[in-house]
Enzyme design. Structure first.
Site, PDB file in Angstrom:
ATOM      1  CD  GLU A  34      -2.390   1.785   0.063  1.00 17.43           C
ATOM      2  OE1 GLU A  34      -3.292   0.783  -0.365  1.00 17.43           O
ATOM      3  OE2 GLU A  34      -2.339   2.672  -0.551  1.00 17.43           O
ATOM      4  CG  HIS A 441     -48.244  -1.806   8.669  1.00 13.82           C
ATOM      5  ND1 HIS A 441     -48.596  -0.891   7.643  1.00 13.82           N
ATOM      6  CD2 HIS A 441     -48.932  -1.217   9.704  1.00 13.82           C
ATOM      7  CE1 HIS A 441     -49.253   0.180   7.922  1.00 13.82           C
ATOM      8  NE2 HIS A 441     -49.476  -0.008   9.328  1.00 13.82           N
TER       9      HIS A 441
END
Ligand SMILES: Cc1cc2nc3c(=O)[nH]c(=O)nc-3n(C[C@H](O)[C@H](O)[C@H](O)COP(=O)(O)OP(=O)(O)OC[C@H]3O[C@@H](n4cnc5c(N)ncnc54)[C@H](O)[C@@H]3O)c2cc1C
Length: 459
Positions: A34, A441
């Protein structure tokens, strides 16, 4: 002489770390390289910081809107930008540190910091250090594109990376680029309190989407006071005091927008220009993306390319899926393919736009008998209760196969509710699998079975 490994991974973005750890746990000795910060774009300059900033922007928005809900917050709302940035920085720093310690703490993984360049098809140089391995995995991601705009070399400008360091409120932010990244910043800064203008060369925002989707997103943004300038052709920029002005000059009535800050959000480029790919013989396309086959193998045996750098996706979830495909093929004898996946993504404006599969334009072009189910968010109970009824949900079904071929959900919780559609599409199941399901719901998702019960031919 250098160090030999069984595998080298270049880049710690969204595919590299998971792949390195997976290979290491299979007993391979792995080096992962990296050059900047662990975690790549998503963690440091992309998804995580933007969604963290969007959360601050939403808090400001909700506080301003509080009176609508019968809540008195007393006085005006002030956004403390240094604290907003500090919160973002802390969340990013924690994520970055977690990835670094995960990699450093994994047996068989060697972390090397520095810029990797191919020396030949089996070795890479990191400074003076030479690493070699029979298998090399490229996960180097991308960077913001800077377009050739006349005058750009004379003005200060921000990209999606540079804007991460801003800790003061721009008086007037001009965003060049009315697509996914630009629109997230536009709404975020408007909610922080800036005046915001979006300048887009195409005739409409997010031009890849269907026209009604673009129009609805534009209306939402304009409703919050964002100025949108589309069809802005022949752009040039010039310094104006401490700020900048943007000119669209190829028009019958040339337009000028003057602002204090300029953000360029016009797409991204793959990080392949500085990798020494020619020394390994790895083929790229005209735009610099690494050419891969359906298993993400490059033109050179033993070298693979994952994530944004292969041009087969531009998202964290596609990069991670690339890791899964490579690991499945190399370690599990499971022949997973890139072509198994279909497009899924979200634009994280508020409310968000969530997309799966084809647009209406694409579905029509197949010549198949397409059915459409659509429902306005104004007819979704949960949205009414929340007082946020902008947008609509639309799902496309192939009338013969009964498979869902596309969906555009623009409304609250769309980035979550889209997943019932994604899962049924992934399973290859007919739309009736959702139609017959019992959803909870009161949620947004509960109306998806309902709209699938009201399909009509796509005109
Ligand atoms: C502002 C913004 C918002 C975004 N929001 C989202 C979102 O909400 N959802 C989503 O899915 N996607 C989002 N994305 C896209 C997402 O960030 C990328 O698709 C994802 O990070 C790609 O991962 P990657 O693994 O391909 O590469 P990257 O994450 O770009 O990582 C590549 C790494 O390789 C390193 N590297 C490059 N070259 C070398 C070299 N030669 N030697 C050593 N190291 C090298 C880099 O330093 C970097 O760490 C966003 C992007 C931006 C810019």
């Amino acid at each position: 002489m250098g160090d030999s490994f069984d595998a080298i991974v270049i880049g710690t973005g969204q595919a590299g770390p998971a792949l390195a750890v997976r290979l290491a746990s299979a007993g391979l000795r792995v080096a992962i390289v990296e050059r900047k910060r662990f975690g790549g774009t998503c963690v440091n300059n992309g998804c995580i910081p933007t969604k963290t900033l969007i959360a601050s922007a939403r808090a400001a928005y909700v506080a301003r809107e509080a009176a609508r809900f019968g809540v008195d917050v007393g006085g005006g709302v002030r956004v403390d930008m240094p604290r907003v940035k500090a919160r973002k920085d802390a969340i990013v720093a924690e994520s970055t540190a977690n990835i670094e310690s995960w990699l450093r703490g994994t047996t068989n993984v060697t972390v090397v910091q520095g810029h990797a360049r191919f020396a030949d098809r089996h070795s890479i140089a990191v400074g003076e250090h030479l690493l070699s391995a029979p298998q090399i995995f490229i996960n180097t991601g991308g960077r913001p594109a800077v377009p050739a705009i006349t005058g750009l070399d004379q003005v200060p400008y921000l990209t999606s990376t540079g804007i991460m360091e801003v800790d003061r409120l721009p008086e007037h932010l001009i965003v060049i680029g009315g697509s996914y990244i630009g629109l997230e910043f536009a709404q975020m800064y408007r909610r922080f309190g800036s005046q915001v203008t979006v300048v887009e060369t195409a005739p409409r925002l997010i031009a890849r989407e269907d026209e009604d989707v673009s129009a609805a997103v534009e209306a939402i943004l304009e409703g919050e006071g964002i100025a949108v300038r589309t069809s802005a052709e022949c752009l040039s920029v010039e310094r104006r005091g401490t700020g900048v002005s943007v000119h669209a000059s190829c028009e019958r009535e040339p337009r000028v927008v003057a602002g204090s800050h300029l953000l360029l959000a016009v797409g991204r480029l793959p990080n392949t220009h500085d990798l020494g790919l020619d020394r390994a013989g790895v083929q790229t396309d005209a735009k610099g993306y690494i050419v891969v086959d359906d298993t993400l193998a490059t033109s050179v045996p033993g070298i693979y390319a994952l994530g944004d750098v292969n041009g087969r996706g531009a998202f964290t979830h596609t990069a991670f899926n690339d890791y899964e495909i490579v690991a499945a093929n190399l370690l599990d004898g499971d022949p997973r393919r890139v072509s198994d996946r279909f497009p899924v993504y979200a634009l994280f404006t508020d409310p968000p736009l969530a997309r799966a599969g084809m647009t209406k334009r694409e579905a029509k072009a197949t010549g198949r008998p397409i059915l459409v189910g659509r429902r306005s968010m104004a007819r979704v109970g949960r949205a009414r209760e929340r007082g946020e009824t902008q947008g609509f949900m639309e799902v496309l079904v192939d009338g013969e196969t009964k498979r869902i071929v596309g969906a555009a959900l623009l409304g609250i919780e769309a980035d979550e509710s889209i997943h019932c559609i994604i899962d049924v599409m992934s399973a290859g199941a007919p739309y009736t699998a959702i139609r017959r399901a019992v959803h909870i719901h009161p949620t947004v998702s509960e109306l998806i079975p309902t709209l699938l019960g009201e399909l009509s031919p796509l005109s």
